[in-house]
Design a protein around this motif. Structure first.
Motif, PDB file in Angstrom:
ATOM      1  N   LEU A   1      -2.443  -1.382   3.141  1.00 55.44           N
ATOM      2  CA  LEU A   1      -2.769   0.038   2.912  1.00 55.44           C
ATOM      3  C   LEU A   1      -3.340   0.666   3.753  1.00 55.44           C
TER       4      LEU A   1
ATOM      5  N   GLN B   1     -12.530   7.662   0.472  1.00 53.64           N
ATOM      6  CA  GLN B   1     -11.372   7.207   1.317  1.00 53.64           C
ATOM      7  C   GLN B   1     -10.234   7.573   0.575  1.00 53.64           C
TER       8      GLN B   1
ATOM      9  N   TYR C   1      -8.655   3.490   8.168  1.00 54.64           N
ATOM     10  CA  TYR C   1      -8.845   2.177   7.791  1.00 54.64           C
ATOM     11  C   TYR C   1      -7.486   1.504   7.354  1.00 54.64           C
TER      12      TYR C   1
ATOM     13  N   PHE D   1      -6.180   6.784   0.165  1.00 58.46           N
ATOM     14  CA  PHE D   1      -5.404   5.880   0.611  1.00 58.46           C
ATOM     15  C   PHE D   1      -3.710   6.220   0.769  1.00 58.46           C
ATOM     16  N   GLY D   2      -3.146   5.846   1.439  1.00 60.07           N
ATOM     17  CA  GLY D   2      -1.477   6.035   1.746  1.00 60.07           C
ATOM     18  C   GLY D   2      -0.830   5.124   0.597  1.00 60.07           C
ATOM     19  N   PRO D   3       0.502   5.466   0.505  1.00 61.08           N
ATOM     20  CA  PRO D   3       1.311   4.676  -0.378  1.00 61.08           C
ATOM     21  C   PRO D   3       1.522   3.274  -0.237  1.00 61.08           C
TER      22      PRO D   3
END
Lengths: 117, 118
Positions: free
Chosen positions: A91, A106, A33, A108-110
């Motif tokens: 994001l 989900q 996403y 999340f990346g940074p």
């Protein structure tokens, strides 16, 4: 580190330039996403992929935005002819989905912080 | 009207206090509900899912009222480390083991800022 990674972490560009961001999801996750977050707001959905198929796009995703996930692994988000209003945190998140397991979480990346001058 | 609405705060509370956050959502098709926590300049992280019967995780209690389309989060015995932005999240999911339609996106509220002070 087996979490979601994003590159670059920060990007400063001039108005009118093109930028591309990369996201590497958690390896076994088939859904990926993209969200955008501006200051003082929660993340807003942009688009998502299941494997290499792009299944849904938000109306926020103007024709200047394009996302790909060609091999069902990493994804790129490109913004063409950037505008100052594109300045935000971008994001990426990933999750595992199959018809027997919804995979609600989900991860999340940074994020990639974009500043358009 | 926003799909998910939260009181943005900020909430400033002393250590040990109990604080409650509220959230309303407009899409009655929403099926999954969550609270995420986001520290300053960091990514959102899942705090807890919210179930119809209400659920508790240590000092955190989440409640859902489907009839009123209302979600809450209660934090007891606040710690300094609880200072963060709390995001109310809903997900319109229609999915079944038989392979019904599933929509992946999360819809976030704007977040409620909590500061716990000594």
């Amino acid at each position: 580190d087996t979490g979601v990674s994003q590159d670059p972490r920060h990007k400063i560009t001039k108005r009118g330039q093109n930028v591309t961001f990369r996201c590497d999801p958690i390896s076994e996750h088939n859904r990926l996403y993209w969200y955008r977050q501006t200051l003082g707001q929660g993340p807003e959905f942009l688009t998502y992929f299941q494997n290499e198929a792009q299944l849904e796009k938000s109306r926020l995703l103007s024709d200047r935005f394009s996302a790909e996930r060609p091999k069902g692994s990493f994804s790129t988000l490109e913004i063409q002819r950037t505008e100052q209003g594109d300045s935000a945190m971008y994001l990426c998140a990933s999750s595992l989905y199959n018809k027997y397991y919804v995979g609600k979480t989900q991860y999340f990346g940074p994020g990639t912080r974009l500043l358009v001058l | 009207r926003k799909e998910v609405e939260q009181d943005p705060g900020p909430f400033n509370v002393p250590e040990g206090a109990t604080v409650a956050f509220n959230c309303t959502y407009s899409n009655s098709a929403s099926q999954s509900f969550f609270w995420y926590r986001q520290d300053c300049r960091k990514e959102p992280k899942l705090l807890m899912s919210v179930y119809s019967s209400g659920n508790e995780d240590g000092r955190f209690t989440a409640q859902l009222n489907r009839a009123s389309q209302y979600i809450s989060l209660l934090i007891r015995d606040s710690k300094l480390s609880d200072s963060a932005t709390y995001l109310c999240v809903v997900k319109p999911v229609v999915s079944s083991n038989a392979g019904g339609t599933s929509y992946g996106k999360l819809t976030f509220g704007q977040g409620t800022i909590l500061t716990v002070h000594p």
